[in-house]
Write a protein that holds these residues in place. Structure first.
Motif, PDB file in Angstrom:
ATOM      1  N   GLN A 152       0.832  -1.210   0.000  1.00 16.28           N
ATOM      2  CA  GLN A 152       0.000   0.000   0.000  1.00 16.28           C
ATOM      3  C   GLN A 152       0.864   1.258   0.000  1.00 16.28           C
ATOM      4  OE1 GLN A 152      -0.203  -2.456   2.359  1.00 16.28           O
ATOM      5  NE2 GLN A 152      -2.336  -2.905   2.916  1.00 16.28           N
ATOM      6  N   ASP A 201      -7.333  -7.442  -1.726  1.00 12.76           N
ATOM      7  CA  ASP A 201      -8.103  -6.215  -1.487  1.00 12.76           C
ATOM      8  C   ASP A 201      -7.529  -5.014  -2.236  1.00 12.76           C
ATOM      9  OD1 ASP A 201      -5.830  -6.257   0.056  1.00 12.76           O
ATOM     10  OD2 ASP A 201      -6.754  -5.407   1.848  1.00 12.76           O
ATOM     11  N   GLY A 203      -8.424  -3.728  -5.163  1.00 10.47           N
ATOM     12  CA  GLY A 203      -9.487  -2.866  -5.665  1.00 10.47           C
ATOM     13  C   GLY A 203     -10.090  -2.017  -4.573  1.00 10.47           C
ATOM     14  N   LYS A 204     -10.350  -2.625  -3.428  1.00  5.87           N
ATOM     15  CA  LYS A 204     -10.931  -1.893  -2.298  1.00  5.87           C
ATOM     16  C   LYS A 204      -9.986  -0.799  -1.826  1.00  5.87           C
ATOM     17  CE  LYS A 204     -12.759  -2.667   2.366  1.00  5.87           C
ATOM     18  NZ  LYS A 204     -13.032  -3.690   3.410  1.00  5.87           N
ATOM     19  N   TRP A 205      -8.697  -1.117  -1.785  1.00  2.00           N
ATOM     20  CA  TRP A 205      -7.728  -0.125  -1.319  1.00  2.00           C
ATOM     21  C   TRP A 205      -7.600   1.032  -2.298  1.00  2.00           C
ATOM     22  CZ3 TRP A 205      -3.233   2.436  -2.244  1.00  2.00           C
ATOM     23  CH2 TRP A 205      -2.618   3.014  -1.131  1.00  2.00           C
ATOM     24  N   GLN A 207      -9.962   2.147  -4.240  1.00  2.45           N
ATOM     25  CA  GLN A 207     -11.157   2.976  -4.087  1.00  2.45           C
ATOM     26  C   GLN A 207     -10.999   3.919  -2.892  1.00  2.45           C
ATOM     27  OE1 GLN A 207     -13.365   3.205  -6.389  1.00  2.45           O
ATOM     28  NE2 GLN A 207     -12.574   1.451  -7.541  1.00  2.45           N
ATOM     29  N   ALA A 208     -10.349   3.436  -1.829  1.00  6.13           N
ATOM     30  CA  ALA A 208     -10.080   4.305  -0.676  1.00  6.13           C
ATOM     31  C   ALA A 208      -9.113   5.421  -1.067  1.00  6.13           C
ATOM     32  CB  ALA A 208      -9.502   3.482   0.473  1.00  6.13           C
TER      33      ALA A 208
END
Length: 237
Positions: A152, A201, A203-205, A207-208
């Motif tokens: 990340q 995750d 994609g989810k990250w 989007q955040a």
């Protein structure tokens, strides 16, 4: 290191810990790829899918700049430099062994004047220090996030290195939601052998990240979910 000298003892220990972590990761990568780098591209051609499509989708400005984070053997950088002959390409890797192979690939393809290489940690680097370039038109990760522990942070570093309006491109292993279970089990076992962890995750990250920065984000599965491709576009202002 004057900057560290003015830090508190706790800050100094934290910085020292980060440096030791990067060195340990570099040694681990050198051990893993010291021999493999000689046949890496041949063996990976059959299952690192979507890399060439990523390169074709970069479309940097004609004389723009392209940065690969985790360039490995230099295979993608050479392809990008050939595909965009007026662009300047940069790449770094934490492994000195991989960089030796990348350097030979650059020279073999007579791209020494257009491709620059350096050693750096994707989760803690300064492009201005290693390349003398502050921001880039395009930044990309090709099957590297699944090998970077602080993935990340690496994405944030890559995003911060973009010019306004610049694009961050990613291709990596996906969730394999459409892949037959036996094939997925074999793939998972194979990846574990090389300390590769698909980022379920991602994609989810991303989007955040869009919520946080206002960036435009697109994420799509490839090959029935075997891989995932993503593009993050930085706002113009």
């Amino acid at each position: 290191m004057p900057r560290i000298a003015h830090q508190s003892m706790a800050d100094f220990m934290s910085i020292n810990s980060m440096l030791e972590g990067s060195s340990a990761q570099a040694r681990a990568m050198d051990r893993m790829y010291g021999l493999q780098r000689h046949f890496y591209d041949l063996s990976r051609a059959y299952y690192l899918l979507g890399r060439d499509d990523l390169i074709k989708a970069l479309h940097p400005p004609k004389t723009g700049t392209v940065l690969e984070m985790g360039c490995g053997t230099g295979r993608n950088l050479v392809a990008a430099a050939k595909h965009y002959p007026a662009a300047k390409c940069f790449g770094f890797d934490i492994s000195t062994a991989m960089l030796e192979t990348a350097g030979r690939a650059v020279q073999r393809n007579d791209l020494g004047g257009r491709v620059e290489l350096a050693q750096a940690d994707a989760s803690d680097f300064s492009a201005s220090k290693i390349f003398g370039v502050e921001y880039f038109d395009r930044v990309f990760f090709s099957y590297t996030l699944s090998m970077i522990p602080a993935w990340q942070t690496a994405i944030e570093q890559g995003y911060n290195a973009l010019k306004p309006g610049g694009e961050l491109h990613i291709v990596d292993f996906g969730k394999c939601e459409g892949v037959p279970a036996p094939v997925k089990s074999l793939l998972d076992a194979w990846l574990r052998r090389f300390h590769v962890t698909p980022r379920q995750d991602l994609g989810k990250w991303l989007q955040a990240l869009r919520t946080k920065t206002g960036a435009d984000v697109s994420v799509r599965p490839l090959f029935r979910g075997y891989a995932v491709a993503a593009k993050v576009t930085k706002p113009q202002t």
